[in-house]
Design a protein around this motif. Structure first.
Motif, PDB file in Angstrom:
ATOM      1  N   GLN A 178       2.898  33.950 110.647  1.00 16.39           N
ATOM      2  CA  GLN A 178       3.738  35.073 110.230  1.00 16.39           C
ATOM      3  C   GLN A 178       4.425  35.713 111.434  1.00 16.39           C
ATOM      4  O   GLN A 178       5.596  36.095 111.374  1.00 16.39           O
ATOM      5  N   THR A 179       3.697  35.817 112.550  1.00 18.67           N
ATOM      6  CA  THR A 179       4.273  36.371 113.767  1.00 18.67           C
ATOM      7  C   THR A 179       5.341  35.436 114.320  1.00 18.67           C
ATOM      8  O   THR A 179       6.436  35.864 114.723  1.00 18.67           O
ATOM      9  N   THR A 180       5.037  34.139 114.349  1.00 21.67           N
ATOM     10  CA  THR A 180       5.990  33.141 114.842  1.00 21.67           C
ATOM     11  C   THR A 180       7.241  33.106 113.970  1.00 21.67           C
ATOM     12  O   THR A 180       8.369  33.042 114.478  1.00 21.67           O
ATOM     13  N   PHE A 181       7.043  33.142 112.679  1.00 23.69           N
ATOM     14  CA  PHE A 181       8.159  33.132 111.715  1.00 23.69           C
ATOM     15  C   PHE A 181       9.117  34.284 111.994  1.00 23.69           C
ATOM     16  O   PHE A 181      10.333  34.093 112.123  1.00 23.69           O
ATOM     17  N   LYS A 182       8.567  35.491 112.120  1.00 18.90           N
ATOM     18  CA  LYS A 182       9.415  36.670 112.330  1.00 18.90           C
ATOM     19  C   LYS A 182      10.106  36.620 113.693  1.00 18.90           C
ATOM     20  O   LYS A 182      11.290  36.967 113.810  1.00 18.90           O
ATOM     21  N   ALA A 183       9.369  36.192 114.726  1.00 17.56           N
ATOM     22  CA  ALA A 183       9.961  36.127 116.061  1.00 17.56           C
ATOM     23  C   ALA A 183      11.129  35.148 116.094  1.00 17.56           C
ATOM     24  O   ALA A 183      12.195  35.440 116.673  1.00 17.56           O
ATOM     25  N   GLN A 184      10.952  33.994 115.477  1.00 21.62           N
ATOM     26  CA  GLN A 184      12.023  32.997 115.461  1.00 21.62           C
ATOM     27  C   GLN A 184      13.194  33.460 114.603  1.00 21.62           C
ATOM     28  O   GLN A 184      14.362  33.252 114.963  1.00 21.62           O
ATOM     29  N   GLN A 185      12.870  34.086 113.481  1.00 19.51           N
ATOM     30  CA  GLN A 185      13.928  34.585 112.603  1.00 19.51           C
ATOM     31  C   GLN A 185      14.760  35.651 113.310  1.00 19.51           C
ATOM     32  O   GLN A 185      16.004  35.608 113.272  1.00 19.51           O
ATOM     33  N   ASP A 186      14.085  36.590 113.986  1.00 20.21           N
ATOM     34  CA  ASP A 186      14.806  37.649 114.709  1.00 20.21           C
ATOM     35  C   ASP A 186      15.655  37.069 115.833  1.00 20.21           C
ATOM     36  O   ASP A 186      16.799  37.484 116.036  1.00 20.21           O
ATOM     37  N   MET A 187      15.088  36.116 116.559  1.00 22.56           N
ATOM     38  CA  MET A 187      15.814  35.515 117.680  1.00 22.56           C
ATOM     39  C   MET A 187      17.079  34.800 117.186  1.00 22.56           C
ATOM     40  O   MET A 187      18.167  34.950 117.748  1.00 22.56           O
ATOM     41  N   LEU A 188      16.946  34.019 116.133  1.00 24.21           N
ATOM     42  CA  LEU A 188      18.081  33.241 115.636  1.00 24.21           C
ATOM     43  C   LEU A 188      19.163  34.134 115.040  1.00 24.21           C
ATOM     44  O   LEU A 188      20.365  33.867 115.198  1.00 24.21           O
ATOM     45  N   ARG A 189      18.745  35.204 114.367  1.00 23.16           N
ATOM     46  CA  ARG A 189      19.739  36.135 113.822  1.00 23.16           C
ATOM     47  C   ARG A 189      20.521  36.814 114.941  1.00 23.16           C
ATOM     48  O   ARG A 189      21.744  36.992 114.858  1.00 23.16           O
ATOM     49  N   SER A 190      19.803  37.199 115.997  1.00 20.55           N
ATOM     50  CA  SER A 190      20.459  37.834 117.136  1.00 20.55           C
ATOM     51  C   SER A 190      21.404  36.852 117.828  1.00 20.55           C
ATOM     52  O   SER A 190      22.535  37.197 118.202  1.00 20.55           O
ATOM     53  N   MET A 191      20.952  35.616 117.993  1.00 18.19           N
ATOM     54  CA  MET A 191      21.792  34.593 118.626  1.00 18.19           C
ATOM     55  C   MET A 191      23.036  34.307 117.785  1.00 18.19           C
ATOM     56  O   MET A 191      24.144  34.154 118.301  1.00 18.19           O
TER      57      MET A 191
ATOM     58  N   ALA B  75      24.504  36.355 115.729  1.00 15.79           N
ATOM     59  CA  ALA B  75      25.403  37.512 115.761  1.00 15.79           C
ATOM     60  C   ALA B  75      26.212  37.576 117.057  1.00 15.79           C
ATOM     61  O   ALA B  75      27.396  37.932 117.051  1.00 15.79           O
ATOM     62  N   SER B  76      25.576  37.220 118.181  1.00 13.64           N
ATOM     63  CA  SER B  76      26.244  37.362 119.475  1.00 13.64           C
ATOM     64  C   SER B  76      26.883  36.063 119.965  1.00 13.64           C
ATOM     65  O   SER B  76      27.774  36.079 120.810  1.00 13.64           O
ATOM     66  N   GLY B  77      26.367  34.941 119.463  1.00 12.69           N
ATOM     67  CA  GLY B  77      26.888  33.649 119.889  1.00 12.69           C
ATOM     68  C   GLY B  77      26.242  33.103 121.137  1.00 12.69           C
ATOM     69  O   GLY B  77      26.649  32.059 121.648  1.00 12.69           O
ATOM     70  N   ASP B  78      25.233  33.811 121.663  1.00 14.47           N
ATOM     71  CA  ASP B  78      24.536  33.339 122.858  1.00 14.47           C
ATOM     72  C   ASP B  78      23.141  33.960 122.900  1.00 14.47           C
ATOM     73  O   ASP B  78      22.746  34.693 121.990  1.00 14.47           O
ATOM     74  N   THR B  79      22.389  33.638 123.973  1.00 12.35           N
ATOM     75  CA  THR B  79      21.013  34.154 124.109  1.00 12.35           C
ATOM     76  C   THR B  79      20.849  35.070 125.318  1.00 12.35           C
ATOM     77  O   THR B  79      19.722  35.358 125.723  1.00 12.35           O
ATOM     78  N   VAL B  80      21.962  35.556 125.875  1.00 11.64           N
ATOM     79  CA  VAL B  80      21.887  36.381 127.088  1.00 11.64           C
ATOM     80  C   VAL B  80      20.973  37.579 126.897  1.00 11.64           C
ATOM     81  O   VAL B  80      20.155  37.907 127.768  1.00 11.64           O
TER      82      VAL B  80
END
Length: 292
Positions: A236-249, A251-256
């Motif tokens: 559940q922790t991994t799922f949320k962390a990956q989901q948040d990371m991918l949504r942010s990426m 939205a911004s188009g990068d991982t800076v």
């Protein structure tokens, strides 16, 4: 060489609601070991989810044993596994126990659902009669090579029939020779204490943080639980962390903006053995040079 089940038995005998996190792959097991836990648990729900499948009995014994082998090989911790209903009749259960024990697993739990089973947190579960569950446990005992291999009985009766049936089934599993019992879906302090005190063998708590009320280790120990499994916490922790990371990426188009939240590349490599492999290669090269 000490059987890994011996370590689990010592933990159960010591009591105190020893926390055991659940994982679904060898990396998760390595992280559990790195954090200092005494044991790891391979969870069926999480493994099925990592395959992109629901936990409704789709994974086979072969799927489970293969992943359990990878996990057991990766860590020095004793590993417990979810063996669902045993994947068939008595002969299948015997083969299941033999396969997991050969893989280096410390023990497993068998449940009293019909086949195909469902995750304990899902609706629509159906159970076999108490007598059939007792036969499952007796078959598991007959299949183990070492008496140190831990056989745990699990009942999903709470959400279907209630507390009295849970206690009746726990007692029947004790009579059938289970080394410990577990009963998911307990919610209140009264339920916790009633089940933990219903048998003389160790009782294992099963956490489901976003499904049922949460209790501290101290509360669970006071209620009488010997061990606490946390099958959903890591995924559940991994799922949320990956989901948040991918949504942010996305939205911004990068991982800076995400780098500060990432583990260092070198730290991941170190945990999985990159440095050990390099040192091994260097040692071999030195031996070859000395011999030539």
């Amino acid at each position: 060489m000490q059987h890994p089940g011996t370590l689990i038995r010592a933990m159960l005998a010591r009591g105190g609601a020893v926390p055991v996190p659940g994982c679904y792959d060898a990396l998760g097991a390595l992280l559990i070991e790195q954090a200092g836990f005494e044991a790891a648990y391979m969870t069926g729900f999480s493994l099925a989810s990592s395959y992109g499948k629901p936990d409704i009995g789709l994974l086979t014994m072969t799927d489970m044993v293969q992943q359990a082998t990878r996990i057991a090989e990766a860590v020095s911790l004793p590993v417990l596994v979810d063996a669902d209903t045993g994947y068939g009749g008595a002969a299948n259960i015997v083969e299941t126990v033999r396969a997991f024990e050969k893989a280096g697993i410390a023990g497993l739990h068998l449940e009293d659902q019909i086949m195909p089973k469902k995750c304990g947190a899902m609706a629509g579960k159906k159970l076999v009669p108490i007598e059939e569950m007792s036969l499952r446990l007796k078959a598991a005992r007959a299949g183990r090579k070492s008496s140190e291999f831990v056989i745990i009985g699990r009942t999903d009766a709470m959400t279907i029939y209630g507390l009295d049936e849970v206690i009746a089934r726990a007692k029947a599993m004790e009579r059938a020779g289970a080394d410990a019992v577990m009963a998911p879906s307990l919610s209140t302090p009264v339920e916790l204490e009633a089940v933990a005190s219903s048998v003389k063998i160790p009782v294992i708590y099963v956490a489901a943080e976003t499904v049922r009320p949460n209790y501290t280790r101290q509360q669970l120990a006071a209620a009488g639980f010997a061990m606490s499994l946390y099958p959903l916490s890591l995924i559940q922790t991994t799922f949320k962390a990956q989901q948040d990371m991918l949504r942010s990426m996305f939205a911004s188009g990068d991982t800076v903006q995400l780098v500060d939240g990432m583990a260092q590349f070198a730290d991941v490599g170190r945990l999985v053995g990159v440095e050990r492999a390099a040192a091994f290669d260097a040692e071999l090269a030195t031996q070859v040079n000395e011999e030539s």
